[in-house]
Design a protein around this motif. Sequence first.
Motif, PDB file in Angstrom:
ATOM      1  N   GLY A 140       0.814  -1.199   0.000  1.00 58.80           N
ATOM      2  CA  GLY A 140       0.000   0.000   0.000  1.00 58.80           C
ATOM      3  C   GLY A 140       0.850   1.251   0.000  1.00 58.80           C
ATOM      4  O   GLY A 140       2.082   1.194   0.004  1.00 58.80           O
ATOM      5  N   VAL A 143      -1.973   7.674  -0.345  1.00 62.29           N
ATOM      6  CA  VAL A 143      -2.477   8.231  -1.595  1.00 62.29           C
ATOM      7  C   VAL A 143      -2.249   9.737  -1.659  1.00 62.29           C
ATOM      8  O   VAL A 143      -1.854  10.276  -2.692  1.00 62.29           O
ATOM      9  N   SER A 170      -5.905   3.338  -0.648  1.00 64.35           N
ATOM     10  CA  SER A 170      -4.721   2.648  -0.154  1.00 64.35           C
ATOM     11  C   SER A 170      -4.208   3.371   1.076  1.00 64.35           C
ATOM     12  O   SER A 170      -4.489   4.549   1.282  1.00 64.35           O
ATOM     13  N   THR A 176      -3.901  -2.103  -1.694  1.00 59.23           N
ATOM     14  CA  THR A 176      -4.462  -1.062  -2.555  1.00 59.23           C
ATOM     15  C   THR A 176      -5.683  -1.589  -3.287  1.00 59.23           C
ATOM     16  O   THR A 176      -5.738  -2.762  -3.656  1.00 59.23           O
TER      17      THR A 176
END
Length: 188
Positions: A140, A143, A170, A176
């Motif tokens: 991940g 973002v 994510s 994600t």
Amino acid sequence: LAALKLTLGVAEKKASAGSSDSSLISKAVGMTDETIAEMRAVLNSLNPPKLSEGLVNALNALADAMNQTGKVRCEVEVKSELPAFDETFSLNIYRLAQEAVSNAVKHGKASDIEIILSLGHADPEGKEIFRMDVTDNGSGFDVKAATRGMGLSNMTDRAQMLGGRLEICSSDGEGTRITAYVPSDYQV
């Protein structure tokens, strides 16, 4: 390139009879082999072979290719009956999925990836929406802090080009989920 390889192969045989350049020529032959393989891969990726058999078949072939690496489990799930989509739609959705899967493996080090396809309720304009989720168990990322590289930008552009949008969910250590929402106007 094939002619170059043949020429270098002949030169290699002649050089091995007494010239010290044979190792350089051998290296050139190896580089030519690699270039030919890379070009074949690029040409095949321009129009995925299974895409002519439909989007779902092409995505299943993508998942199969990932599974054959032995490092990733990738599955495609179709949650609702999908119509046949036109070539523009299918190619762009395929490329979007391909980029999401590639990012999951390359950047997220994911070992489990799921591609889910469905048709959903109508949008405010009354159009039925195609939805694709690509979810992974990778590392991940944040973002908000992430710079939008070519991959994320290309995925966003592809969704927008089809009149849709892309959503990225994510966080560090949580995997994600990339979701594309696209009007399903592109039916054959």
